[in-house]
Write a protein that holds these residues in place. Structure first.
Motif, mmCIF file in Angstrom:
data_model
loop_
_atom_site.group_PDB
_atom_site.id
_atom_site.type_symbol
_atom_site.label_atom_id
_atom_site.label_comp_id
_atom_site.label_asym_id
_atom_site.label_seq_id
_atom_site.Cartn_x
_atom_site.Cartn_y
_atom_site.Cartn_z
ATOM 1 N N LEU A 73 0.830 -1.205 0.000
ATOM 2 C CA LEU A 73 0.000 0.000 0.000
ATOM 3 C C LEU A 73 0.866 1.256 0.000
ATOM 4 N N LEU A 74 0.385 2.279 -0.663
ATOM 5 C CA LEU A 74 0.970 3.617 -0.578
ATOM 6 C C LEU A 74 -0.140 4.539 -0.089
ATOM 7 N N VAL A 75 -0.112 4.852 1.200
ATOM 8 C CA VAL A 75 -1.157 5.642 1.836
ATOM 9 C C VAL A 75 -0.681 7.089 1.927
ATOM 10 N N VAL A 79 5.602 -4.096 7.052
ATOM 11 C CA VAL A 79 6.579 -3.050 7.382
ATOM 12 C C VAL A 79 5.985 -1.708 6.992
ATOM 13 N N ILE A 80 5.763 -0.844 7.988
ATOM 14 C CA ILE A 80 5.250 0.508 7.751
ATOM 15 C C ILE A 80 6.440 1.449 7.619
ATOM 16 N N ILE A 81 6.515 2.153 6.507
ATOM 17 C CA ILE A 81 7.616 3.093 6.265
ATOM 18 C C ILE A 81 7.058 4.515 6.287
ATOM 19 N N ASN A 82 7.396 5.255 7.338
ATOM 20 C CA ASN A 82 6.935 6.643 7.467
ATOM 21 C C ASN A 82 7.758 7.580 6.590
ATOM 22 N N LEU A 120 4.632 -4.113 2.336
ATOM 23 C CA LEU A 120 5.050 -2.759 2.685
ATOM 24 C C LEU A 120 3.854 -1.830 2.675
ATOM 25 N N ILE A 121 3.798 -0.951 3.671
ATOM 26 C CA ILE A 121 2.816 0.130 3.694
ATOM 27 C C ILE A 121 3.592 1.433 3.794
ATOM 28 N N LYS A 166 5.196 3.368 -7.334
ATOM 29 C CA LYS A 166 3.758 3.629 -7.493
ATOM 30 C C LYS A 166 3.077 2.483 -8.243
ATOM 31 N N SER A 167 3.760 1.956 -9.246
ATOM 32 C CA SER A 167 3.157 0.896 -10.060
ATOM 33 C C SER A 167 3.071 -0.438 -9.316
ATOM 34 N N ARG A 168 3.830 -0.581 -8.231
ATOM 35 C CA ARG A 168 3.842 -1.841 -7.484
ATOM 36 C C ARG A 168 3.020 -1.769 -6.199
ATOM 37 N N THR A 169 2.352 -0.643 -5.973
ATOM 38 C CA THR A 169 1.552 -0.474 -4.759
ATOM 39 C C THR A 169 0.127 -0.057 -5.110
ATOM 40 N N LEU A 170 -0.769 -0.305 -4.173
ATOM 41 C CA LEU A 170 -2.137 0.198 -4.294
ATOM 42 C C LEU A 170 -2.186 1.548 -3.605
ATOM 43 N N LEU A 171 -2.498 2.598 -4.362
ATOM 44 C CA LEU A 171 -2.520 3.949 -3.808
ATOM 45 C C LEU A 171 -3.844 4.186 -3.077
ATOM 46 N N VAL A 172 -3.733 4.636 -1.830
ATOM 47 C CA VAL A 172 -4.919 4.939 -1.012
ATOM 48 C C VAL A 172 -4.791 6.369 -0.521
#
Length: 363
Positions: free
Chosen positions: A38-40, A136-139, A165-166, A180-186
């Motif tokens: 995820l990309l939050v 793993v949350i990456i701030n 990864l989040i 961006k292409s490897r994550t779900l953008l939220v």
């Protein structure tokens, strides 16, 4: 005694009271057998981390709240030893690699490789059996260097079976396209003024806050005032509301409470006025001292630069060419902040260049 912002923080997705469509989507993801990277992203105080932890609680259960802080040791290619704090539970880790500056790539490569090469051991409950991976949350993902982001991309490809990864950030503009292409953008937008007002109303009911007036319209106007002056930042709204409550036995709903405006914001406004009023070496030296004070009180260089730029733009009073020049200068030094290590130099450079621009366009 905990702060209201922590005391009333939702623990589960069911307790979230706004952005219902996002909540339902996260609930569906947590129940699916294929949880993605995820990309939050979204503005500060919109509830990004709260929703992430609520989602993890939905996946792994209450064990996600059994937190501890570990100190990890890393060695850079130049044999320099680094210590790095990692917040973890049995099912996840939370890290902020950008704190290590240009060494963030080392943290990304070594830590994630170590995590990904170790499978989950505790499969006591049914949810963990279904999701055999560690999160793993990456701030502050948007503050990662390009090298770190490239290393992150390779890690996502190689170890996707063992980790998820989040990435958390305010804007995706600095995130490279392969990630961006490897994550779900939220995207988590700021809560509306009505949403914040409802939350403040519920908190005041639970805490039995007393107001100077029983008029519901006046009290609602007060809640809206807090939400507007906090720029729809829910965390800041709750902190401001609690500050007002602690300083007033009975809150005067008709009074504009100065505690809503933060001291460091007032200082930056005064810096902008000083730049507009006097542009010389003495002013530059004076502002250097002020900038050091802000940095020593943990106000980040990027926030100082951003707020100072917006204050200067507002003082330009419709001078289009000058506003464009200030924004251009701000963009240049914002990039340099992410590349360099001495933030005071870049903030001072921004101030000096802006002084020259104001003198040029005021002739």
């Amino acid at each position: 005694m905990s702060l209201w912002v922590d005391k009333y923080r939702p623990r589960t997705l069911a307790q979230l009271s706004y952005h219902e469509n996002i909540t339902q989507n996260l609930k569906a993801l947590s129940k699916s057998g294929d949880f993605p990277h995820l990309l939050v992203y979204g503005p500060s105080g919109s509830g990004k981390k709260t929703r992430i932890y609520c989602t993890l609680q939905e996946i792994f259960g209450p064990s996600i709240e059994k937190l501890k802080i570990d100190v990890k040791n890393f060695v850079t290619p130049s044999n320099r030893k680094l210590e790095f704090n990692v917040l973890s539970s049995p099912y996840h880790l939370e890290i902020t690699p950008s704190d290590m500056g240009n060494n963030d790539r080392v943290v990304i490569q070594d830590l994630l490789k170590d995590v990904a090469s170790t499978e989950q051991v505790d499969f006591g409950n049914q949810s963990s059996k279904k999701h055999r991976f560690k999160v793993v949350i990456i701030n502050e993902a948007d503050s990662l260097s390009r090298d770190a982001q490239a290393a992150l991309r390779r890690t996502m490809e190689k170890y996707s079976s063992n980790i998820r990864l989040i990435l958390v950030c305010n804007s995706v503009s600095n995130i490279i396209a392969p990630i961006k292409s490897r994550t779900l953008l939220v995207r988590i937008p700021s809560p509306s003024i009505e949403d914040i007002s409802n939350i403040l109303r519920q908190v005041s009911k639970n805490e039995r806050v007393k107001f100077s007036s029983n008029d519901e319209h006046a009290v609602s106007a007060f809640y809206e005032q807090v939400a507007v002056t906090s720029k729809r930042n829910l965390r800041r709204s709750l902190l401001a509301f609690e500050t007002i409550y602690m300083q007033n036995e009975t809150i005067d709903v008709k009074q504009m409470h100065s505690t809503i405006v933060l001291d460091w914001e007032i200082i930056i406004k005064n810096m902008a006025r000083t730049i507009s009023a006097a542009r010389n070496v003495a002013t530059l030296a004076k502002l250097r001292t002020t900038t050091y004070e802000l940095l020593s009180h943990c106000i980040s260089a990027r926030i100082i630069l951003k707020n100072l730029m917006f204050e200067l733009v507002s003082l330009a009073k419709g001078k289009t060419e000058l506003i464009q020049e200030i924004v251009q200068i701000g963009s240049t030094f914002d990039e340099r902040l992410s590349l360099g290590s001495k933030s005071i130099f870049h903030i001072e450079g921004f101030i000096a260049k802006t002084m020259v621009a104001i003198d040029t366009y005021n002739v």
